[in-house]
Design a protein around this motif. Structure first.
Motif, PDB file in Angstrom:
ATOM      1  N   THR A 124      -8.535   2.905  -9.600  1.00  0.00           N
ATOM      2  CA  THR A 124      -7.785   2.011  -8.581  1.00  0.00           C
ATOM      3  C   THR A 124      -7.168   0.641  -9.381  1.00  0.00           C
ATOM      4  O   THR A 124      -8.085   0.033 -10.022  1.00  0.00           O
ATOM      5  CB  THR A 124      -8.575   1.697  -7.309  1.00  0.00           C
ATOM      6  N   TYR A 125      -6.067   0.239  -9.094  1.00  0.00           N
ATOM      7  CA  TYR A 125      -5.340  -0.947  -9.542  1.00  0.00           C
ATOM      8  C   TYR A 125      -4.762  -1.840  -8.875  1.00  0.00           C
ATOM      9  O   TYR A 125      -4.439  -1.343  -7.407  1.00  0.00           O
ATOM     10  CB  TYR A 125      -4.284  -0.421 -10.676  1.00  0.00           C
ATOM     11  N   LEU A 126      -4.953  -3.150  -8.671  1.00  0.00           N
ATOM     12  CA  LEU A 126      -4.352  -4.049  -7.857  1.00  0.00           C
ATOM     13  C   LEU A 126      -3.055  -4.490  -8.412  1.00  0.00           C
ATOM     14  O   LEU A 126      -2.829  -4.539  -9.544  1.00  0.00           O
ATOM     15  CB  LEU A 126      -5.153  -5.448  -7.996  1.00  0.00           C
ATOM     16  N   VAL A 127      -1.942  -4.136  -7.579  1.00  0.00           N
ATOM     17  CA  VAL A 127      -0.725  -4.425  -7.733  1.00  0.00           C
ATOM     18  C   VAL A 127      -0.161  -5.950  -7.301  1.00  0.00           C
ATOM     19  O   VAL A 127      -0.385  -6.302  -6.140  1.00  0.00           O
ATOM     20  CB  VAL A 127       0.165  -3.459  -6.950  1.00  0.00           C
ATOM     21  N   LEU A 138      10.781 -11.110  -3.565  1.00  0.00           N
ATOM     22  CA  LEU A 138      11.336 -10.704  -2.456  1.00  0.00           C
ATOM     23  C   LEU A 138      11.375  -9.112  -2.440  1.00  0.00           C
ATOM     24  O   LEU A 138      11.069  -8.367  -1.652  1.00  0.00           O
ATOM     25  CB  LEU A 138      12.687 -11.322  -2.386  1.00  0.00           C
ATOM     26  N   LYS A 139      11.742  -8.711  -3.726  1.00  0.00           N
ATOM     27  CA  LYS A 139      11.869  -7.178  -3.932  1.00  0.00           C
ATOM     28  C   LYS A 139      10.527  -6.599  -3.820  1.00  0.00           C
ATOM     29  O   LYS A 139      10.361  -5.430  -3.084  1.00  0.00           O
ATOM     30  CB  LYS A 139      12.283  -6.761  -5.260  1.00  0.00           C
ATOM     31  N   PHE A 140       9.342  -7.246  -4.304  1.00  0.00           N
ATOM     32  CA  PHE A 140       8.052  -6.569  -4.206  1.00  0.00           C
ATOM     33  C   PHE A 140       7.778  -6.399  -2.721  1.00  0.00           C
ATOM     34  O   PHE A 140       7.020  -5.663  -2.312  1.00  0.00           O
ATOM     35  CB  PHE A 140       7.384  -7.449  -5.109  1.00  0.00           C
ATOM     36  N   ASP A 141       7.986  -7.614  -1.911  1.00  0.00           N
ATOM     37  CA  ASP A 141       7.402  -7.823  -0.587  1.00  0.00           C
ATOM     38  C   ASP A 141       8.119  -6.709   0.256  1.00  0.00           C
ATOM     39  O   ASP A 141       7.423  -6.259   1.194  1.00  0.00           O
ATOM     40  CB  ASP A 141       7.547  -9.262  -0.321  1.00  0.00           C
ATOM     41  N   LEU A 142       9.516  -6.641   0.013  1.00  0.00           N
ATOM     42  CA  LEU A 142      10.088  -5.521   0.760  1.00  0.00           C
ATOM     43  C   LEU A 142       9.260  -4.276   0.603  1.00  0.00           C
ATOM     44  O   LEU A 142       9.379  -3.550   1.376  1.00  0.00           O
ATOM     45  CB  LEU A 142      11.618  -5.489   0.439  1.00  0.00           C
ATOM     46  N   PHE A 143       9.120  -4.113  -0.750  1.00  0.00           N
ATOM     47  CA  PHE A 143       8.480  -2.399  -0.957  1.00  0.00           C
ATOM     48  C   PHE A 143       7.082  -2.417  -0.406  1.00  0.00           C
ATOM     49  O   PHE A 143       6.924  -1.483   0.433  1.00  0.00           O
ATOM     50  CB  PHE A 143       8.426  -2.526  -2.671  1.00  0.00           C
ATOM     51  N   ALA A 144       6.363  -3.446  -0.668  1.00  0.00           N
ATOM     52  CA  ALA A 144       4.893  -3.616  -0.218  1.00  0.00           C
ATOM     53  C   ALA A 144       4.899  -3.563   1.516  1.00  0.00           C
ATOM     54  O   ALA A 144       3.950  -2.657   1.883  1.00  0.00           O
ATOM     55  CB  ALA A 144       4.254  -4.826  -0.766  1.00  0.00           C
ATOM     56  N   HIS A 145       5.657  -4.248   2.120  1.00  0.00           N
ATOM     57  CA  HIS A 145       5.673  -4.453   3.642  1.00  0.00           C
ATOM     58  C   HIS A 145       6.173  -3.023   4.263  1.00  0.00           C
ATOM     59  O   HIS A 145       5.922  -2.914   5.321  1.00  0.00           O
ATOM     60  CB  HIS A 145       6.447  -5.672   3.846  1.00  0.00           C
ATOM     61  N   THR A 146       7.038  -2.570   3.460  1.00  0.00           N
ATOM     62  CA  THR A 146       7.677  -1.163   4.001  1.00  0.00           C
ATOM     63  C   THR A 146       6.523  -0.041   3.977  1.00  0.00           C
ATOM     64  O   THR A 146       6.489   0.762   5.092  1.00  0.00           O
ATOM     65  CB  THR A 146       8.852  -0.562   3.098  1.00  0.00           C
ATOM     66  N   LEU A 147       5.933   0.012   2.904  1.00  0.00           N
ATOM     67  CA  LEU A 147       4.597   0.956   3.009  1.00  0.00           C
ATOM     68  C   LEU A 147       3.653   0.569   3.878  1.00  0.00           C
ATOM     69  O   LEU A 147       3.094   1.377   4.645  1.00  0.00           O
ATOM     70  CB  LEU A 147       4.079   0.761   1.488  1.00  0.00           C
ATOM     71  N   ARG A 148       3.388  -0.832   4.133  1.00  0.00           N
ATOM     72  CA  ARG A 148       2.448  -1.263   4.964  1.00  0.00           C
ATOM     73  C   ARG A 148       3.027  -0.793   6.593  1.00  0.00           C
ATOM     74  O   ARG A 148       2.100  -0.337   7.122  1.00  0.00           O
ATOM     75  CB  ARG A 148       2.228  -2.900   4.849  1.00  0.00           C
ATOM     76  N   ASP A 149       4.169  -0.978   6.848  1.00  0.00           N
ATOM     77  CA  ASP A 149       4.422  -1.226   8.251  1.00  0.00           C
ATOM     78  C   ASP A 149       4.544   0.342   8.668  1.00  0.00           C
ATOM     79  O   ASP A 149       4.459   0.874   9.893  1.00  0.00           O
ATOM     80  CB  ASP A 149       5.973  -1.833   8.338  1.00  0.00           C
ATOM     81  N   PHE A 169       0.948   4.567  -4.708  1.00  0.00           N
ATOM     82  CA  PHE A 169       0.990   3.217  -4.290  1.00  0.00           C
ATOM     83  C   PHE A 169       1.039   3.295  -2.689  1.00  0.00           C
ATOM     84  O   PHE A 169       1.450   4.013  -2.009  1.00  0.00           O
ATOM     85  CB  PHE A 169       2.435   2.608  -4.610  1.00  0.00           C
ATOM     86  N   ARG A 170       0.038   2.558  -2.132  1.00  0.00           N
ATOM     87  CA  ARG A 170      -0.218   2.256  -0.984  1.00  0.00           C
ATOM     88  C   ARG A 170      -0.663   0.957  -0.479  1.00  0.00           C
ATOM     89  O   ARG A 170      -1.264   0.070  -1.193  1.00  0.00           O
ATOM     90  CB  ARG A 170      -1.242   3.287  -0.226  1.00  0.00           C
ATOM     91  N   TRP A 171      -0.457   0.487   0.969  1.00  0.00           N
ATOM     92  CA  TRP A 171      -0.624  -0.833   1.377  1.00  0.00           C
ATOM     93  C   TRP A 171      -2.428  -0.707   1.720  1.00  0.00           C
ATOM     94  O   TRP A 171      -2.690   0.336   2.439  1.00  0.00           O
ATOM     95  CB  TRP A 171      -0.294  -1.224   2.449  1.00  0.00           C
ATOM     96  N   CYS A 172      -3.330  -1.396   0.965  1.00  0.00           N
ATOM     97  CA  CYS A 172      -4.621  -1.481   1.475  1.00  0.00           C
ATOM     98  C   CYS A 172      -4.860  -2.555   2.509  1.00  0.00           C
ATOM     99  O   CYS A 172      -4.900  -3.698   2.457  1.00  0.00           O
ATOM    100  CB  CYS A 172      -5.441  -1.846   0.264  1.00  0.00           C
ATOM    101  N   GLU A 173      -5.282  -1.892   4.011  1.00  0.00           N
ATOM    102  CA  GLU A 173      -5.666  -2.692   4.984  1.00  0.00           C
ATOM    103  C   GLU A 173      -6.972  -3.688   4.835  1.00  0.00           C
ATOM    104  O   GLU A 173      -6.865  -4.833   5.098  1.00  0.00           O
ATOM    105  CB  GLU A 173      -5.856  -1.864   6.172  1.00  0.00           C
ATOM    106  N   GLU A 174      -7.752  -3.035   4.021  1.00  0.00           N
ATOM    107  CA  GLU A 174      -9.032  -3.875   4.020  1.00  0.00           C
ATOM    108  C   GLU A 174      -8.735  -4.991   2.937  1.00  0.00           C
ATOM    109  O   GLU A 174      -9.555  -6.013   3.300  1.00  0.00           O
ATOM    110  CB  GLU A 174      -9.942  -2.960   2.956  1.00  0.00           C
ATOM    111  N   LEU A 175      -7.793  -5.082   1.872  1.00  0.00           N
ATOM    112  CA  LEU A 175      -7.687  -6.026   1.010  1.00  0.00           C
ATOM    113  C   LEU A 175      -6.437  -6.976   1.525  1.00  0.00           C
ATOM    114  O   LEU A 175      -6.210  -7.817   0.705  1.00  0.00           O
ATOM    115  CB  LEU A 175      -7.646  -5.431  -0.373  1.00  0.00           C
TER     116      LEU A 175
END
Length: 240
Positions: A124-127, A138-149, A169-175
């Motif tokens: 597991t890697y931190l991204v 901004l590009k990263f946040d769009l990608f990450a938040h889309t996976l999260r939501d 790649f996935r959004w980790c709710e714990e972290l």
């Protein structure tokens, strides 16, 4: 309109560039957890207290029996047609057959996180966003938040350590951040052992309903929280 394709570019400085059509997202990644293995002792001479080199025995019981150190050995590989026959491959020839780390990959799908069983997660890697670009955050946040939501996981493949590996790649709710999992090959899963366990279970009678209800009732008396910090490594700090 750009084609609906996505690529990943991985270089040797722990960077990853995700590409969606004409859009690229520079990303940095690093190991999520420290690789702290239990400290092991060293073999030493009981008289002089000096470490002893690891020795290998060749030709045991023959007239050419002798010992070698690790540096004196060479690598050989089983022959495809005869696993008992070992073949020495020239290192230069071996490199030609190894998969090169081209730094390119492709995101193949975006799926519900629940569809990927954690048994396939290996490392597991931190991204994080690579801030070298003006709009990379901004590009990263769009990608990450889309996976999260959407509770989605992006699945890609790339060459790591001379092997083509699947990365999720996935959004980790714990972290509360984006993580990436390098996945195990399905061929690494011990399917024969799994089938053996299932076969043994199928020959046993189902638990009586009354006893099953009692077991469920007992579970309700236990805490329903998972605390990863409850247990810590006690051995390593004492040995450092």
């Amino acid at each position: 309109m750009a084609a609906k394709t996505a690529t990943a570019v991985l270089d040797h400085s722990s960077k990853l560039t995700l590409g969606f059509g004409l859009v690229s997202i520079p990303i940095r990644y690093r190991a999520l957890a420290a690789d702290k293995k239990p400290i092991s002792g060293k073999l030493i001479c009981p008289e002089h207290k000096e470490t002893t080199p690891q020795l290998y025995q060749c030709g045991k019981g023959t007239d050419h029996e002798h010992l070698l150190t690790r540096g004196e050995t060479i690598s050989a590989f089983p022959h495809p047609d005869d696993k008992n026959q070992l073949v020495v491959v020239d290192p230069d020839v071996q490199k030609e057959f190894e998969l090169s780390r081209t730094g390119e990959g492709a995101i193949e799908s975006v799926v519900d996180v629940s569809l990927i069983d954690p048994i396939y997660f290996d490392q597991t890697y931190l991204v994080d966003a690579d801030n070298e670009g003006a709009d990379s955050g901004l590009k990263f946040d769009l990608f990450a938040h889309t996976l999260r939501d959407e509770k989605k996981a992006a699945v890609t493949t790339t060459v790591i350590s001379k092997q083509t590996r699947t990365i999720v790649f996935r959004w980790c709710e714990e972290l509360e951040c984006l993580v990436a999992h390098v996945c195990r090959f399905q061929s690494w899963i011990r399917l024969g052992d799994i089938q053996s366990v299932k076969d043994r279970a199928s020959h046993r009678e189902a638990p009586p309903v009354a006893m099953l209800e009692q077991a469920k009732q007992f579970f309700t008396t236990l805490p329903d929280e998972f605390n990863p910090g409850e247990v810590d490594d006690q051995w390593t700090p004492m040995m450092q």
